[in-house]
Design a protein around this motif. Structure first.
Motif, PDB file in Angstrom:
ATOM      1  N   UNK A  37       0.861  -1.189   0.000  1.00  0.00           N
ATOM      2  CA  UNK A  37       0.000   0.000   0.000  1.00  0.00           C
ATOM      3  C   UNK A  37       0.892   1.232   0.000  1.00  0.00           C
ATOM      4  N   UNK A  38       2.003   1.121  -0.729  1.00  0.00           N
ATOM      5  CA  UNK A  38       2.911   2.267  -0.866  1.00  0.00           C
ATOM      6  C   UNK A  38       2.689   2.873  -2.240  1.00  0.00           C
ATOM      7  N   UNK A  39       2.017   4.028  -2.260  1.00  0.00           N
ATOM      8  CA  UNK A  39       1.564   4.586  -3.543  1.00  0.00           C
ATOM      9  C   UNK A  39       2.718   4.933  -4.484  1.00  0.00           C
ATOM     10  N   UNK A  40       3.921   5.124  -3.954  1.00  0.00           N
ATOM     11  CA  UNK A  40       5.054   5.472  -4.828  1.00  0.00           C
ATOM     12  C   UNK A  40       5.641   4.238  -5.506  1.00  0.00           C
ATOM     13  N   UNK A  41       5.438   3.074  -4.865  1.00  0.00           N
ATOM     14  CA  UNK A  41       6.036   1.851  -5.416  1.00  0.00           C
ATOM     15  C   UNK A  41       5.161   1.189  -6.484  1.00  0.00           C
ATOM     16  N   UNK A  42       4.015   1.789  -6.792  1.00  0.00           N
ATOM     17  CA  UNK A  42       3.162   1.242  -7.862  1.00  0.00           C
ATOM     18  C   UNK A  42       3.837   1.397  -9.233  1.00  0.00           C
ATOM     19  N   UNK A  43       4.686   2.423  -9.356  1.00  0.00           N
ATOM     20  CA  UNK A  43       5.159   2.825 -10.688  1.00  0.00           C
ATOM     21  C   UNK A  43       6.483   2.165 -11.067  1.00  0.00           C
ATOM     22  N   UNK A  44       6.452   1.471 -12.212  1.00  0.00           N
ATOM     23  CA  UNK A  44       7.603   0.654 -12.596  1.00  0.00           C
ATOM     24  C   UNK A  44       8.857   1.483 -12.898  1.00  0.00           C
ATOM     25  N   UNK A 236       2.904  11.699 -10.523  1.00  0.00           N
ATOM     26  CA  UNK A 236       3.646  10.645  -9.821  1.00  0.00           C
ATOM     27  C   UNK A 236       5.065  11.086  -9.465  1.00  0.00           C
ATOM     28  N   UNK A 237       5.623  11.995 -10.271  1.00  0.00           N
ATOM     29  CA  UNK A 237       7.014  12.407 -10.052  1.00  0.00           C
ATOM     30  C   UNK A 237       7.148  13.656  -9.181  1.00  0.00           C
ATOM     31  N   UNK A 238       6.013  14.211  -8.771  1.00  0.00           N
ATOM     32  CA  UNK A 238       6.054  15.371  -7.878  1.00  0.00           C
ATOM     33  C   UNK A 238       6.217  14.849  -6.450  1.00  0.00           C
ATOM     34  N   UNK A 239       7.354  14.215  -6.218  1.00  0.00           N
ATOM     35  CA  UNK A 239       7.530  13.522  -4.946  1.00  0.00           C
ATOM     36  C   UNK A 239       8.981  13.573  -4.486  1.00  0.00           C
ATOM     37  N   UNK A 240       9.179  13.374  -3.211  1.00  0.00           N
ATOM     38  CA  UNK A 240      10.521  13.448  -2.606  1.00  0.00           C
ATOM     39  C   UNK A 240      11.480  12.480  -3.291  1.00  0.00           C
ATOM     40  N   UNK A 241      12.700  12.965  -3.538  1.00  0.00           N
ATOM     41  CA  UNK A 241      13.720  12.116  -4.147  1.00  0.00           C
ATOM     42  C   UNK A 241      13.821  12.338  -5.643  1.00  0.00           C
ATOM     43  N   UNK A 242      12.736  12.862  -6.213  1.00  0.00           N
ATOM     44  CA  UNK A 242      12.706  13.109  -7.659  1.00  0.00           C
ATOM     45  C   UNK A 242      12.706  14.615  -7.919  1.00  0.00           C
ATOM     46  N   UNK A 243      11.766  15.321  -7.264  1.00  0.00           N
ATOM     47  CA  UNK A 243      11.660  16.755  -7.568  1.00  0.00           C
ATOM     48  C   UNK A 243      12.940  17.514  -7.200  1.00  0.00           C
ATOM     49  N   UNK A 244      13.641  17.083  -6.131  1.00  0.00           N
ATOM     50  CA  UNK A 244      14.863  17.786  -5.728  1.00  0.00           C
ATOM     51  C   UNK A 244      15.962  17.598  -6.776  1.00  0.00           C
ATOM     52  N   UNK A 245      16.055  16.377  -7.326  1.00  0.00           N
ATOM     53  CA  UNK A 245      17.101  16.127  -8.331  1.00  0.00           C
ATOM     54  C   UNK A 245      16.741  16.737  -9.686  1.00  0.00           C
ATOM     55  N   UNK A 246      15.445  16.925  -9.955  1.00  0.00           N
ATOM     56  CA  UNK A 246      15.066  17.667 -11.181  1.00  0.00           C
ATOM     57  C   UNK A 246      15.643  19.083 -11.080  1.00  0.00           C
ATOM     58  N   UNK A 247      15.605  19.666  -9.887  1.00  0.00           N
ATOM     59  CA  UNK A 247      16.162  21.008  -9.691  1.00  0.00           C
ATOM     60  C   UNK A 247      17.659  21.030  -9.970  1.00  0.00           C
ATOM     61  N   UNK A 248      18.356  19.961  -9.604  1.00  0.00           N
ATOM     62  CA  UNK A 248      19.791  19.889  -9.902  1.00  0.00           C
ATOM     63  C   UNK A 248      20.000  19.755 -11.409  1.00  0.00           C
ATOM     64  N   UNK A 249      19.225  18.873 -12.034  1.00  0.00           N
ATOM     65  CA  UNK A 249      19.410  18.614 -13.471  1.00  0.00           C
ATOM     66  C   UNK A 249      19.069  19.846 -14.315  1.00  0.00           C
ATOM     67  N   UNK A 250      18.247  20.727 -13.748  1.00  0.00           N
ATOM     68  CA  UNK A 250      17.891  21.950 -14.490  1.00  0.00           C
ATOM     69  C   UNK A 250      18.726  23.142 -14.018  1.00  0.00           C
ATOM     70  N   UNK A 251      19.843  22.823 -13.337  1.00  0.00           N
ATOM     71  CA  UNK A 251      20.801  23.849 -12.893  1.00  0.00           C
ATOM     72  C   UNK A 251      20.229  24.870 -11.921  1.00  0.00           C
ATOM     73  N   UNK A 252      19.187  24.498 -11.191  1.00  0.00           N
ATOM     74  CA  UNK A 252      18.634  25.425 -10.194  1.00  0.00           C
ATOM     75  C   UNK A 252      19.393  25.273  -8.886  1.00  0.00           C
ATOM     76  N   UNK A 253      19.761  24.010  -8.555  1.00  0.00           N
ATOM     77  CA  UNK A 253      20.433  23.728  -7.286  1.00  0.00           C
ATOM     78  C   UNK A 253      21.738  22.986  -7.533  1.00  0.00           C
TER      79      UNK A 253
END
Length: 309
Positions: A37-44, A236-253
């Motif tokens: 019942x972990x909603x983040x682990x549904x996604x392959x 699904x990707x607006x979640x911890x562990x993903x959104x922070x690294x998107x900021x790095x990949x887009x040169x924000x952080x």
């Protein structure tokens, strides 16, 4: 145990405390299967950042609802409730006990108790609230909710704008508190639930979280996120562990800062999980490092005792 008594053993607790390992030991003990019942682990596509069970762990017991959907699928808690109940009906044909594990409180409740049903409200209300969020910020909306529905204000994840707006649109659209629609006329479950929780000292939980994030980075989390950059706007990707690294990949952080934000946001998430799970009075709490035989002997006597009554 009477074959008419069907039990769902639901394992809850904060992230990184060891729920997966315990669920596998319990599934092996009861020779049964596991529902996630972990909603983040549904996604392959989201393996590393969601701490999904490893191939070794998956081979330790049969799992359901792990990586059964794509991030492009529109899958929500209502659909999960329906699917999980169907799955339980099938599993209970051959098992008296099924294990459920997961830190998504809403998804756990959907299976054990059922979802609340709300009246339809005018869609323009949400639009107004969304633009209010943009112009005035979350705090104004939180104050508005505190006035209209103090119960919800004190019980929902108040720093989650989606939840605050959802509660407010119901308050405004129906002129009744959002909380007044909770727990109304839910369908009865044909099984009994025993909830067990894992706990630890908060400092230890935070230490385990920090350690787990470092391991995720070593295991290739950045690469996983890089492959998902094109889909970063999906819910699904607006979640911890993903959104922070998107900021790095887009040169924000900077990368170091992104990783420290993942740790901080995961710690916050764990704090919210603890608040949610601590509200449930009938949960049996065990220290995270309790020996398995101590847990199973307590469960066994409970299962037998419940059936004798």
């Amino acid at each position: 145990m009477n074959s008419n008594s069907k039990y769902l053993i639901s394992i809850v607790g904060p992230t990184a405390i060891g729920k997966t390992a315990l669920s596998i030991k319990l599934a092996q003990h009861y020779k049964t299967e596991i529902i996630s019942a972990d909603s983040r682990q549904f996604f392959s596509e989201m393996q590393i950042g969601t701490a999904a069970p490893t191939p070794e762990e998956l081979s330790g017991a049969k799992h359901h609802f792990i990586h059964h959907k794509s991030i492009k699928d529109n899958y929500n808690v209502g659909a999960f409730e329906k699917d999980a109940l169907q799955c339980l009906t099938n599993l209970f044909k051959t098992n008296n006990v099924v294990i459920m594990v997961g830190g998504s409180g809403l998804y756990v409740d959907a299976v054990t108790k059922g979802l609340d049903h709300f009246p339809e409200v005018d869609a323009t209300i949400r639009e107004t609230l969304n633009s209010q969020l943009k112009t005035e910020g979350l705090e104004t909306l939180q104050k508005q909710l505190q006035t209209l529905d103090p119960v919800s204000y004190n019980t929902i994840a108040i720093d989650n704008p989606h939840r605050v707006i959802r509660a407010l649109e119901i308050c405004i659209g129906t002129e009744k508190p959002y909380s007044s629609f909770l727990n109304q006329g839910k369908e009865k479950r044909h099984f009994k639930t025993i909830t067990i929780g894992l706990k630890a000292d908060r400092a230890l939980i935070y230490q385990r979280i920090n350690q787990r994030v470092d391991i995720m980075m070593q295991d290739g989390l950045l690469e996983e996120v890089k492959n998902l950059l094109a889909y970063k706007d999906l819910n699904a990707l607006n979640t911890v562990g993903y959104k922070e690294l998107f900021n790095y990949l887009e040169d924000t952080w900077e990368l170091d800062f992104s990783v420290s934000e993942i740790k901080k946001n995961t710690r916050r998430f764990a704090k919210r999980q603890l608040t949610w799970f601590k509200k449930k009075e009938d949960t049996l709490w065990f220290e995270y490092n309790t020996p398995i035989d101590k847990i199973t002997s307590q469960l066994d006597s409970l299962l037998n005792h419940k059936h004798d009554n």
